[in-house]
Design a protein around this motif. Structure first.
Motif, PDB file in Angstrom:
ATOM      1  N   LYS A  57      -9.075   0.333  -8.078  1.00 42.66           N
ATOM      2  CA  LYS A  57      -8.682   1.319  -7.069  1.00 42.66           C
ATOM      3  C   LYS A  57      -7.674   0.700  -6.094  1.00 42.66           C
ATOM      4  O   LYS A  57      -6.632   1.300  -5.792  1.00 42.66           O
ATOM      5  CB  LYS A  57      -9.923   1.817  -6.320  1.00 42.66           C
ATOM      6  CG  LYS A  57      -9.710   3.046  -5.487  1.00 42.66           C
ATOM      7  CD  LYS A  57     -11.022   3.625  -4.974  1.00 42.66           C
ATOM      8  CE  LYS A  57     -11.589   2.810  -3.836  1.00 42.66           C
ATOM      9  NZ  LYS A  57     -12.793   3.449  -3.216  1.00 42.66           N
ATOM     10  N   LEU A  58      -7.988  -0.501  -5.648  1.00 43.90           N
ATOM     11  CA  LEU A  58      -7.091  -1.175  -4.710  1.00 43.90           C
ATOM     12  C   LEU A  58      -5.750  -1.509  -5.370  1.00 43.90           C
ATOM     13  O   LEU A  58      -4.696  -1.446  -4.733  1.00 43.90           O
ATOM     14  CB  LEU A  58      -7.754  -2.455  -4.180  1.00 43.90           C
ATOM     15  CG  LEU A  58      -9.026  -2.233  -3.355  1.00 43.90           C
ATOM     16  CD1 LEU A  58      -9.640  -3.555  -2.926  1.00 43.90           C
ATOM     17  CD2 LEU A  58      -8.725  -1.375  -2.135  1.00 43.90           C
ATOM     18  N   GLU A  59      -5.837  -1.838  -6.624  1.00 42.29           N
ATOM     19  CA  GLU A  59      -4.607  -2.150  -7.355  1.00 42.29           C
ATOM     20  C   GLU A  59      -3.741  -0.892  -7.458  1.00 42.29           C
ATOM     21  O   GLU A  59      -2.543  -0.930  -7.178  1.00 42.29           O
ATOM     22  CB  GLU A  59      -4.980  -2.668  -8.751  1.00 42.29           C
ATOM     23  CG  GLU A  59      -3.839  -3.288  -9.523  1.00 42.29           C
ATOM     24  CD  GLU A  59      -4.166  -3.402 -11.003  1.00 42.29           C
ATOM     25  OE1 GLU A  59      -5.349  -3.197 -11.382  1.00 42.29           O
ATOM     26  OE2 GLU A  59      -3.240  -3.681 -11.780  1.00 42.29           O
ATOM     27  N   ASP A  60      -4.367   0.202  -7.850  1.00 41.14           N
ATOM     28  CA  ASP A  60      -3.624   1.455  -7.978  1.00 41.14           C
ATOM     29  C   ASP A  60      -2.992   1.862  -6.655  1.00 41.14           C
ATOM     30  O   ASP A  60      -1.926   2.470  -6.618  1.00 41.14           O
ATOM     31  CB  ASP A  60      -4.543   2.573  -8.473  1.00 41.14           C
ATOM     32  CG  ASP A  60      -4.951   2.356  -9.923  1.00 41.14           C
ATOM     33  OD1 ASP A  60      -4.314   1.527 -10.601  1.00 41.14           O
ATOM     34  OD2 ASP A  60      -5.917   2.997 -10.380  1.00 41.14           O
ATOM     35  N   ALA A  61      -3.690   1.553  -5.565  1.00 43.88           N
ATOM     36  CA  ALA A  61      -3.168   1.930  -4.256  1.00 43.88           C
ATOM     37  C   ALA A  61      -2.073   0.985  -3.804  1.00 43.88           C
ATOM     38  O   ALA A  61      -1.450   1.196  -2.768  1.00 43.88           O
ATOM     39  CB  ALA A  61      -4.307   1.933  -3.235  1.00 43.88           C
ATOM     40  N   GLY A  62      -1.859  -0.075  -4.571  1.00 48.16           N
ATOM     41  CA  GLY A  62      -0.767  -0.987  -4.232  1.00 48.16           C
ATOM     42  C   GLY A  62      -1.104  -1.984  -3.152  1.00 48.16           C
ATOM     43  O   GLY A  62      -0.210  -2.551  -2.536  1.00 48.16           O
ATOM     44  N   PRO A  82       1.956  -7.530   0.019  1.00 52.52           N
ATOM     45  CA  PRO A  82       2.419  -7.457   1.415  1.00 52.52           C
ATOM     46  C   PRO A  82       1.811  -6.255   2.141  1.00 52.52           C
ATOM     47  O   PRO A  82       1.353  -6.373   3.278  1.00 52.52           O
ATOM     48  CB  PRO A  82       3.936  -7.325   1.268  1.00 52.52           C
ATOM     49  CG  PRO A  82       4.249  -8.032  -0.011  1.00 52.52           C
ATOM     50  CD  PRO A  82       3.087  -7.770  -0.921  1.00 52.52           C
ATOM     51  N   ALA A  83       1.792  -5.114   1.474  1.00 55.91           N
ATOM     52  CA  ALA A  83       1.183  -3.934   2.097  1.00 55.91           C
ATOM     53  C   ALA A  83      -0.275  -4.215   2.436  1.00 55.91           C
ATOM     54  O   ALA A  83      -0.773  -3.817   3.494  1.00 55.91           O
ATOM     55  CB  ALA A  83       1.299  -2.736   1.167  1.00 55.91           C
ATOM     56  N   GLY A  84      -0.965  -4.894   1.532  1.00 59.64           N
ATOM     57  CA  GLY A  84      -2.354  -5.234   1.781  1.00 59.64           C
ATOM     58  C   GLY A  84      -2.492  -6.122   3.002  1.00 59.64           C
ATOM     59  O   GLY A  84      -3.381  -5.915   3.840  1.00 59.64           O
ATOM     60  N   HIS A  85      -1.620  -7.081   3.118  1.00 55.61           N
ATOM     61  CA  HIS A  85      -1.671  -7.976   4.280  1.00 55.61           C
ATOM     62  C   HIS A  85      -1.399  -7.210   5.564  1.00 55.61           C
ATOM     63  O   HIS A  85      -2.001  -7.493   6.603  1.00 55.61           O
ATOM     64  CB  HIS A  85      -0.650  -9.107   4.107  1.00 55.61           C
ATOM     65  CG  HIS A  85      -1.136 -10.204   3.220  1.00 55.61           C
ATOM     66  ND1 HIS A  85      -2.182 -11.034   3.560  1.00 55.61           N
ATOM     67  CD2 HIS A  85      -0.753 -10.602   1.980  1.00 55.61           C
ATOM     68  CE1 HIS A  85      -2.396 -11.908   2.583  1.00 55.61           C
ATOM     69  NE2 HIS A  85      -1.554 -11.655   1.598  1.00 55.61           N
ATOM     70  N   ARG A  86      -0.523  -6.229   5.480  1.00 54.38           N
ATOM     71  CA  ARG A  86      -0.218  -5.428   6.680  1.00 54.38           C
ATOM     72  C   ARG A  86      -1.419  -4.581   7.098  1.00 54.38           C
ATOM     73  O   ARG A  86      -1.543  -4.189   8.244  1.00 54.38           O
ATOM     74  CB  ARG A  86       0.987  -4.527   6.394  1.00 54.38           C
ATOM     75  CG  ARG A  86       2.302  -5.113   6.861  1.00 54.38           C
ATOM     76  CD  ARG A  86       3.466  -4.201   6.518  1.00 54.38           C
ATOM     77  NE  ARG A  86       4.088  -4.580   5.253  1.00 54.38           N
ATOM     78  CZ  ARG A  86       4.253  -3.768   4.215  1.00 54.38           C
ATOM     79  NH1 ARG A  86       3.852  -2.518   4.286  1.00 54.38           N
ATOM     80  NH2 ARG A  86       4.821  -4.208   3.115  1.00 54.38           N
TER      81      ARG A  86
ATOM     82  N   ALA B 104       7.296   3.321   0.680  1.00 55.29           N
ATOM     83  CA  ALA B 104       7.826   2.093   0.091  1.00 55.29           C
ATOM     84  C   ALA B 104       7.617   2.093  -1.417  1.00 55.29           C
ATOM     85  O   ALA B 104       8.504   1.729  -2.189  1.00 55.29           O
ATOM     86  CB  ALA B 104       7.156   0.880   0.732  1.00 55.29           C
ATOM     87  N   ASP B 105       6.436   2.543  -1.845  1.00 56.73           N
ATOM     88  CA  ASP B 105       6.153   2.622  -3.275  1.00 56.73           C
ATOM     89  C   ASP B 105       7.139   3.541  -3.969  1.00 56.73           C
ATOM     90  O   ASP B 105       7.717   3.205  -4.988  1.00 56.73           O
ATOM     91  CB  ASP B 105       4.734   3.144  -3.519  1.00 56.73           C
ATOM     92  CG  ASP B 105       3.717   2.035  -3.370  1.00 56.73           C
ATOM     93  OD1 ASP B 105       4.128   0.902  -3.075  1.00 56.73           O
ATOM     94  OD2 ASP B 105       2.526   2.312  -3.565  1.00 56.73           O
TER      95      ASP B 105
END
Lengths: 124, 124
Positions: A57-62, A82-86, B104-105
């Motif tokens: 799920k997290l992967e799909d969400a990018g 990067p989005a995850g880190h943000r 962004a995606d």
DNA sequence: AGTAAATTACGCACCTTTTTGTAACCACGA
DNA sequence: TCGTGGTTACAAAAAGGTGCGTAATTTACT
């Protein structure tokens, strides 16, 4: 994640982050790259099925990137994009808000007998 | 909401905010005081059971205040507490993060055929 | 006048749907 | 045979929906 074409962005984030695991996994992944089995060790109460479901799920969400290394005992690594880190500081802010709120409640409840919060509270 | 004595604050906020309704209700309540029936009108798909359950949860968490006005037909009003109001910008930030991430995606996917996000993406 | 219906914010019981857990299986090679 | 990362089928549990009952008063018919 399929039929809901587009709604309020808040509804969509909450759909992604709702549940026990997403924020927990993000918490562990912000420490760096982790393998599937690392994440299971970090959180022994998640079943492997849930873990793979949530990671996907997290992967799909990018917000998580999955890298597969070919080889004998197949190796897969997960890390935040990067989005995850943000996203991390936003989640931390929620945690901080909760702590502050809980503390304030405590103080209010110990300071005076009838708390300012419970005005017409139901009988129970 | 009972046996878990105290864990990571992030787990606790997420337990409070998880699901479709909590953030939606907060969203409507930030507009001001609302009655039960107002909230049902704002969001016709919530059942009265869910609404009262969720409102009680938010009330218990100290982010919504419930005021009962005696009289018939009984009238009850709900509004955000100061803590609730402090939570609003954090939720908005999550929504903004999601919007930014989605955009962004899109751009990444339209810009070049093989997106930078999908490296070893599974076959599907 | 007298009865009936509507109103508001629920609680409760019952039932369906969704989510999560358990366990078994697969592939590969040391 | 073990360990890796994962899938599938089935079972259990949790979440959610439906509809009825409740209060006390006004309004709506008869």
């Amino acid at each position: 994640m399929k039929s809901l074409v587009s709604r309020c962005p808040i509804e969509e984030v909450m759909q992604l982050l709702s549940g026990r695991w997403p924020t927990l996994l993000i918490y562990y992944l912000k420490q760096g790259t982790k393998r599937f089995s690392d994440l299971r060790r970090d959180n022994p109460t998640i079943s492997h099925k849930m873990l793979s479901l949530e990671l996907r799920k997290l992967e799909d969400a990018g917000i998580v990137e999955r890298t597969e290394f070919q080889g004998y005992p197949l190796r897969v690594e997960y890390e935040l994009t990067p989005a995850g880190h943000r996203l991390v500081p936003l989640i931390d802010a929620l945690g901080a808000w909760w702590e502050a709120t809980s503390e304030a409640d405590m103080q209010a409840n110990t300071a005076n007998g009838e708390s300012a919060v419970a005005k017409v509270s139901r009988p129970d």
